[in-house]
Design a protein around this motif. Structure first.
Motif, PDB file in Angstrom:
ATOM      1  N   MET A  45       0.857  -1.184   0.000  1.00  0.00           N
ATOM      2  CA  MET A  45       0.000   0.000   0.000  1.00  0.00           C
ATOM      3  C   MET A  45       0.894   1.235   0.000  1.00  0.00           C
ATOM      4  O   MET A  45       1.852   1.304   0.775  1.00  0.00           O
ATOM      5  N   LEU A  47       0.682   5.643   0.053  1.00  0.00           N
ATOM      6  CA  LEU A  47      -0.110   6.872   0.153  1.00  0.00           C
ATOM      7  C   LEU A  47       0.742   7.971  -0.460  1.00  0.00           C
ATOM      8  O   LEU A  47       1.904   8.151  -0.054  1.00  0.00           O
ATOM      9  N   VAL A  51       5.626   4.263   0.390  1.00  0.00           N
ATOM     10  CA  VAL A  51       5.285   2.955   0.943  1.00  0.00           C
ATOM     11  C   VAL A  51       4.809   3.100   2.385  1.00  0.00           C
ATOM     12  O   VAL A  51       5.505   3.706   3.213  1.00  0.00           O
ATOM     13  N   GLY A  85      -3.921   3.057   9.932  1.00  0.00           N
ATOM     14  CA  GLY A  85      -5.116   2.715   9.177  1.00  0.00           C
ATOM     15  C   GLY A  85      -5.151   1.313   8.608  1.00  0.00           C
ATOM     16  O   GLY A  85      -6.219   0.750   8.397  1.00  0.00           O
ATOM     17  N   GLY A 139      -5.561  12.857  14.494  1.00  0.00           N
ATOM     18  CA  GLY A 139      -4.948  12.503  15.785  1.00  0.00           C
ATOM     19  C   GLY A 139      -4.574  13.729  16.595  1.00  0.00           C
ATOM     20  O   GLY A 139      -4.625  13.723  17.826  1.00  0.00           O
ATOM     21  N   ASP A 159       4.688  10.013   6.949  1.00  0.00           N
ATOM     22  CA  ASP A 159       5.824  10.900   7.211  1.00  0.00           C
ATOM     23  C   ASP A 159       5.334  12.341   7.375  1.00  0.00           C
ATOM     24  O   ASP A 159       4.182  12.635   7.071  1.00  0.00           O
ATOM     25  N   GLY A 164       0.090  13.952   7.935  1.00  0.00           N
ATOM     26  CA  GLY A 164       0.921  13.454   9.043  1.00  0.00           C
ATOM     27  C   GLY A 164       1.748  14.528   9.716  1.00  0.00           C
ATOM     28  O   GLY A 164       2.281  14.349  10.818  1.00  0.00           O
TER      29      GLY A 164
HETATM   30  N1  SAM Z   1       3.962   2.274   8.508  1.00  0.00           N
HETATM   31  C1  SAM Z   1       3.778   3.554   7.858  1.00  0.00           C
HETATM   32  C2  SAM Z   1       5.034   4.368   7.910  1.00  0.00           C
HETATM   33  O1  SAM Z   1       5.887   4.026   8.726  1.00  0.00           O
HETATM   34  O2  SAM Z   1       5.137   5.309   7.115  1.00  0.00           O
HETATM   35  C3  SAM Z   1       2.561   4.231   8.411  1.00  0.00           C
HETATM   36  C4  SAM Z   1       1.392   3.324   8.160  1.00  0.00           C
HETATM   37  S1  SAM Z   1      -0.205   3.904   8.363  1.00  0.00           S
HETATM   38  C5  SAM Z   1      -0.874   3.494   6.829  1.00  0.00           C
HETATM   39  C6  SAM Z   1      -0.091   5.665   8.325  1.00  0.00           C
HETATM   40  C7  SAM Z   1      -1.479   6.202   8.607  1.00  0.00           C
HETATM   41  O3  SAM Z   1      -1.418   7.492   9.219  1.00  0.00           O
HETATM   42  C8  SAM Z   1      -2.321   6.379   7.330  1.00  0.00           C
HETATM   43  O4  SAM Z   1      -3.433   5.509   7.396  1.00  0.00           O
HETATM   44  C9  SAM Z   1      -2.740   7.865   7.369  1.00  0.00           C
HETATM   45  O5  SAM Z   1      -4.050   8.063   6.881  1.00  0.00           O
HETATM   46  C10 SAM Z   1      -2.633   8.140   8.860  1.00  0.00           C
HETATM   47  N2  SAM Z   1      -2.528   9.555   9.233  1.00  0.00           N
HETATM   48  C11 SAM Z   1      -1.781  10.512   8.634  1.00  0.00           C
HETATM   49  N3  SAM Z   1      -1.949  11.696   9.270  1.00  0.00           N
HETATM   50  C12 SAM Z   1      -2.805  11.481  10.310  1.00  0.00           C
HETATM   51  C13 SAM Z   1      -3.375  12.308  11.334  1.00  0.00           C
HETATM   52  N4  SAM Z   1      -3.072  13.618  11.412  1.00  0.00           N
HETATM   53  N5  SAM Z   1      -4.221  11.746  12.239  1.00  0.00           N
HETATM   54  C14 SAM Z   1      -4.516  10.419  12.162  1.00  0.00           C
HETATM   55  N6  SAM Z   1      -4.041   9.584  11.208  1.00  0.00           N
HETATM   56  C15 SAM Z   1      -3.183  10.108  10.286  1.00  0.00           C
END
Ligand code: SAM
Length: 281
Positions: A45, A47, A51, A85, A139, A159, A164
């Motif tokens: 996946m 975004l 990755v 997520g 968050g 990131d 984020g």
């Molecule tokens: N393992 C990944 C990495 O190390 O880059 C992160 C995985 S997870 C998919 C990251 C999640 O953070 C995504 O689902 C994204 O939608 C969520 N996210 C980003 N900003 C956010 C925020 N301000 N509040 C809550 N979730 C957030």
């Protein structure tokens, strides 16, 4: 013609993954979401072409961001996951029978719905666990609310670009500390210090002002390219002093089978090479 997805997270360095089969490619409210199959990494996946998680190597990242703080704490009942997520972090946290409640605050409902359908192996049933409370919210907004105290807070975010970014601020860290129970632990996804050293230095500067014990620990996740990945660690409690034999006892009592985490790897992960130590000064 073989397709490749090129990740352009870093200014001078990129990685590409071959697309054997594109399963999904669409814009959610917040970001461009893709899932594709790759012979080595399984389902991947991304975004905004960065990755996020792969079927093949997510165990390293999810085991190290959950079992390290939960086993070091020793009596974690309530866990907060910010982001996450895909459900992998919840999967690992919920493997601890001692954990009574996991609250997961994810900004993008599209990632959750989508991960349930296209990446079921990552969440592996976590979304159906009655101990999981899923909150769709930013968050940074959630953490400002009055509410429960958590023994462990895990920031599993993208990131610090896009949605984020707010999760890497002093304000967010200060509010997260306020939501920690006594001896609670805050751990964060803090990128690959060889390529994102400033991100780690900023987090550590904030943690040093907030916590008696501010450090980081490392693990190498192949799809987070550029060397070992850092996880921020902040607590006022004694968790990092937990003796190896106590960690071993807790790990064995948990009955959890892991593919990366061991109590020895846990202890060793905090042994930092010079170039990372310098980022903590
Ligand atoms: N393992 C990944 C990495 O190390 O880059 C992160 C995985 S997870 C998919 C990251 C999640 O953070 C995504 O689902 C994204 O939608 C969520 N996210 C980003 N900003 C956010 C925020 N301000 N509040 C809550 N979730 C957030």
């Amino acid at each position: 013609m073989t397709d490749w997805v090129q990740e352009r997270l870093h200014r001078d360095y990129a990685q590409s993954l071959r697309v054997d089969r594109m399963l999904y490619d669409s814009e959610t409210d917040h970001q461009r979401l893709k899932v594709f199959e790759n012979a080595t990494f399984g389902r991947v996946m991304t975004l905004d072409d960065v990755v996020q998680v792969t079927e093949a190597d997510n165990f390293i990242y999810h085991e190290m961001l959950t079992h390290v703080p939960i086993l070091a704490h020793g009596a974690a009942r309530r866990v907060l996951i910010v982001g996450g997520g895909d459900g992998g972090m919840a999967r690992e946290a919920l493997r601890h029978a001692s954990v009574e409640r996991v609250t997961m605050v994810e900004i993008d409902a599209g990632v959750v719905e989508f991960s349930k359908e296209y990446l079921p192996a990552i969440s592996a049933g976590a979304f159906d666990d009655p101990r999981l409370e899923l909150v769709i919210a930013d968050g940074a907004e959630f953490i400002r609310r009055e509410g429960a105290a958590y023994d462990v807070i895990i920031v599993d975010s993208t990131d610090p670009v896009g949605p984020g970014e707010v999760l890497f601020t002093d304000t967010f860290y200060g509010q997260a500390k306020r939501r920690l129970a006594p001896d609670g632990i805050l751990v964060t996804q803090n990128g690959v210090p060889f390529l994102q050293g400033e991100e780690l230095a900023n987090t550590m500067r904030a943690f040093r002002t907030l916590f008696a014990d501010a450090s980081c620990y490392l693990a190498t996740v192949p799809s987070y390219a550029g060397g070992p990945m850092a996880f921020g660690w902040g607590t006022d409690g004694p968790a990092r002093e937990t003796p190896a034999e106590v960690l071993r006892g807790r790990f064995e009592a948990s009955g959890i089978e892991t593919a990366y985490y061991t109590p020895e790897v846990h202890a060793g992960a905090f042994a930092l090479p010079g170039y990372v130590q310098k980022l903590l000064l």
